[in-house]
Motif scaffolding. Structure first.
Motif, PDB file in Angstrom:
ATOM      1  N   UNK A 100     -82.502  82.186  33.232  1.00 39.57           N
ATOM      2  CA  UNK A 100     -83.205  82.985  34.229  1.00 39.57           C
ATOM      3  C   UNK A 100     -84.249  82.139  34.959  1.00 39.57           C
ATOM      4  N   UNK A 101     -84.975  81.296  34.212  1.00 39.90           N
ATOM      5  CA  UNK A 101     -85.979  80.443  34.844  1.00 39.90           C
ATOM      6  C   UNK A 101     -85.329  79.487  35.840  1.00 39.90           C
ATOM      7  N   UNK A 102     -84.155  78.976  35.477  1.00 37.55           N
ATOM      8  CA  UNK A 102     -83.444  78.076  36.375  1.00 37.55           C
ATOM      9  C   UNK A 102     -82.998  78.808  37.639  1.00 37.55           C
ATOM     10  N   UNK A 103     -82.520  80.055  37.452  1.00 36.78           N
ATOM     11  CA  UNK A 103     -82.085  80.857  38.596  1.00 36.78           C
ATOM     12  C   UNK A 103     -83.262  81.239  39.488  1.00 36.78           C
ATOM     13  N   UNK A 104     -84.432  81.368  38.880  1.00 35.65           N
ATOM     14  CA  UNK A 104     -85.626  81.761  39.639  1.00 35.65           C
ATOM     15  C   UNK A 104     -86.311  80.573  40.304  1.00 35.65           C
ATOM     16  N   UNK A 105     -85.706  79.393  40.178  1.00 38.95           N
ATOM     17  CA  UNK A 105     -86.255  78.226  40.847  1.00 38.95           C
ATOM     18  C   UNK A 105     -87.085  77.332  39.979  1.00 38.95           C
ATOM     19  N   UNK A 106     -87.165  77.655  38.688  1.00 38.90           N
ATOM     20  CA  UNK A 106     -87.917  76.814  37.783  1.00 38.90           C
ATOM     21  C   UNK A 106     -87.052  75.738  37.176  1.00 38.90           C
ATOM     22  N   UNK A 107     -87.555  75.109  36.120  1.00 37.91           N
ATOM     23  CA  UNK A 107     -86.802  74.084  35.415  1.00 37.91           C
ATOM     24  C   UNK A 107     -86.485  74.574  34.009  1.00 37.91           C
ATOM     25  N   UNK A 108     -85.335  74.187  33.510  1.00 40.33           N
ATOM     26  CA  UNK A 108     -84.945  74.584  32.155  1.00 40.33           C
ATOM     27  C   UNK A 108     -85.821  73.849  31.154  1.00 40.33           C
ATOM     28  N   UNK A 109     -85.995  74.396  29.924  1.00 42.18           N
ATOM     29  CA  UNK A 109     -86.823  73.744  28.910  1.00 42.18           C
ATOM     30  C   UNK A 109     -86.386  72.314  28.613  1.00 42.18           C
ATOM     31  N   UNK A 110     -85.065  72.046  28.644  1.00 42.84           N
ATOM     32  CA  UNK A 110     -84.592  70.693  28.351  1.00 42.84           C
ATOM     33  C   UNK A 110     -85.010  69.709  29.426  1.00 42.84           C
ATOM     34  N   UNK A 111     -85.046  70.207  30.690  1.00 41.64           N
ATOM     35  CA  UNK A 111     -85.453  69.332  31.793  1.00 41.64           C
ATOM     36  C   UNK A 111     -86.939  69.025  31.729  1.00 41.64           C
ATOM     37  N   UNK A 112     -87.721  70.075  31.399  1.00 42.62           N
ATOM     38  CA  UNK A 112     -89.176  69.909  31.378  1.00 42.62           C
ATOM     39  C   UNK A 112     -89.634  69.078  30.202  1.00 42.62           C
ATOM     40  N   UNK A 113     -88.818  69.057  29.097  1.00 40.64           N
ATOM     41  CA  UNK A 113     -89.189  68.251  27.946  1.00 40.64           C
ATOM     42  C   UNK A 113     -88.670  66.835  28.076  1.00 40.64           C
TER      43      UNK A 113
END
Length: 452
Positions: free
Chosen positions: A439-452
């Motif tokens: 959902x975060x990825x769809x909302x324009x954010x970054x996935x936890x794996x990308x941010x880590x």
């Protein structure tokens, strides 16, 4: 004037906490009905985890929901508070605890008064200052850790299957377990069995490609089942190409490389730490007497030595073993003692409130059982030594008889029957650890794996 009910505060909802409260429900039923007594259980989780089933839950033989017992359903006459006790002032008969709403309320810890207190916070993993352990180590004490480890192992097989880099593949397929007690040996045995079965569904990952390493600092594993059964277990694990290293320690696991005290180095993405436990830190935040190892100093009647209206049992308590030949010996901090101590503890608290004499905790050694994977195990029960299938069957029978409630017994037995009729599940649900990622990825954010 209305007399205030006697409040019994139970700290912790594990083996001792749940079974003691369950016993008190039965023993104090008239007093609870008349409003003369109140049982309050403060626990971080709304369930009790039956830890002997964690290896089977990790291997997929039992659903995670069926290795936990919901406290609100079982302790229907008790008041259950989901929170964590942070300090106890027994001189004032007051305990402070935080809840899930404490931070939002901004009020800080909540105080509760009591007449009798049962200290049963259990234990936590005993870690050492090993470089990289805090960053890369995986525990095996909770149901969340067991399921996370299962997902992790299958994910590593997926990584190995999809990479062309031999170093990444080798690290993904190397699994290091530290600790040769029940938790380490059973977790390793069950997961190796599961991974070997899962490898048949991979076109480029074979069972012989995986390295399974058991590291134990002493010269034996599974000391509870005896020296002979311990040696047999080592031989059986090695026959399965599991590298068992006795009298060896983990010196470092920095940069995803496990460095052992014998000089061996293993690039790995999996280090499972099961090297013992220590008493819960909350004991240090009380004014109750502790021994040199930080456990509650208790009597054979399960009272806390030197004070009144305080009780203790289980992993957090040093209880004298009155059946031992040598004086000064204490009961081992294991589930078998915890469950039995809880019965005596509940009886003694009820007897104390009714001004009746207390009885000492005594026990008769029944034996020990351990599973090494499907249809494999070791057991030392009533002086008889069992190996292989009979020991594995005894392991299941024993723990099925000990898991609380008929509901849980029926569900676990049904799952065992179904798992015997159908094939294992080999699905990783690692996304459960980050349920909002998509959902975060769809909302324009970054996935936890990308941010880590």
């Amino acid at each position: 004037m209305v007399k205030e009910p006697v409040r019994i505060l139970v700290v912790g909802g594990g083996y001792v906490g749940m079974y003691t409260a369950l016993r008190l429900q039965r023993k104090l039923k008239p007093e609870l009905t008349r409003g003369e007594a109140e049982i309050v259980v403060v626990t971080p989780d709304p369930y009790m985890t039956y830890q002997p089933f964690l290896p089977e839950a990790a291997a997929g033989s039992i659903s995670p929901r069926h290795v936990v017992v919901p406290l609100r359903r079982v302790l229907h006459r008790c008041r259950i508070v989901i929170g964590e006790v942070v300090s106890v002032d027994h001189a004032k008969r007051t305990a402070s605890f935080t809840t899930l709403a404490t931070e939002d309320e901004g009020t800080g810890a909540v105080d509760i008064t009591y007449d009798e207190i049962v200290m049963a916070p259990g234990s936590v993993a005993r870690t050492l200052p090993i470089p990289g352990l805090a960053e890369h180590g995986i525990g095996f004490k909770t149901v969340e850790e067991a399921i996370g480890l299962r997902n992790h192992v299958i994910e590593q097989m997926d990584i190995a299957s999809s990479t062309r880099d031999p170093e990444i593949r080798d690290a993904a397929l190397t699994f290091v377990f530290v600790g040769g007690g029940y938790a380490g040996v059973e977790a390793l045995g069950e997961l190796e069995d599961m991974a070997r079965y899962a490898s048949r569904y991979y076109h480029n990952v074979k069972a012989e490609d995986m390295k399974w390493i058991l590291v134990e600092a002493t010269g034996r594993i599974l000391p509870e089942v005896g020296a002979e059964m311990g040696k047999y277990t080592v031989s059986q694990l090695r026959r399965r190409n599991i590298d068992v290293r006795l009298e060896t320690r983990l010196d470092s696991c920095e940069d995803r490389v496990a460095v052992l005290s014998d000089g061996a180095r293993f690039p790995t993405r999996t280090v499972v730490w099961t090297a013992g436990v220590k008493p819960h830190p909350v004991l240090a935040a009380t004014d109750l007497p502790l021994n040199e190892r930080g456990r509650l100093d208790c009597t054979a009647e399960l009272t806390v030595a030197g004070v009144t209206h305080a009780w203790g049992a289980g992993d957090a308590a040093a209880v004298p073993d009155v059946t031992a030949d040598e004086p000064g010996k204490e009961c081992a901090p294991n589930a078998q003692h915890a469950v039995r101590q809880a019965r005596t503890l509940g009886d003694n608290i009820a007897a104390s409130l009714r001004e009746q004499p207390l009885k000492k905790y005594t026990h008769k050694y029944v034996g020990s059982v351990a599973s090494l994977g499907l249809h494999k195990g070791v057991a030392h029960v009533y002086g008889r030594k069992l190996k292989g299938y009979p020991a594995w069957f005894m392991h299941r029978v024993y723990h099925l008889s000990r898991v609380p409630t008929v509901n849980r017994k029926s569900r676990v037995l049904s799952e065992w029957i179904l798992s015997g009729l159908f094939k294992r599940e080999i699905v990783s649900l690692g996304s459960l650890e980050h349920p909002r990622a998509e959902f975060e990825l769809a909302a324009g954010g970054r996935s936890p794996k990308e941010s880590s």
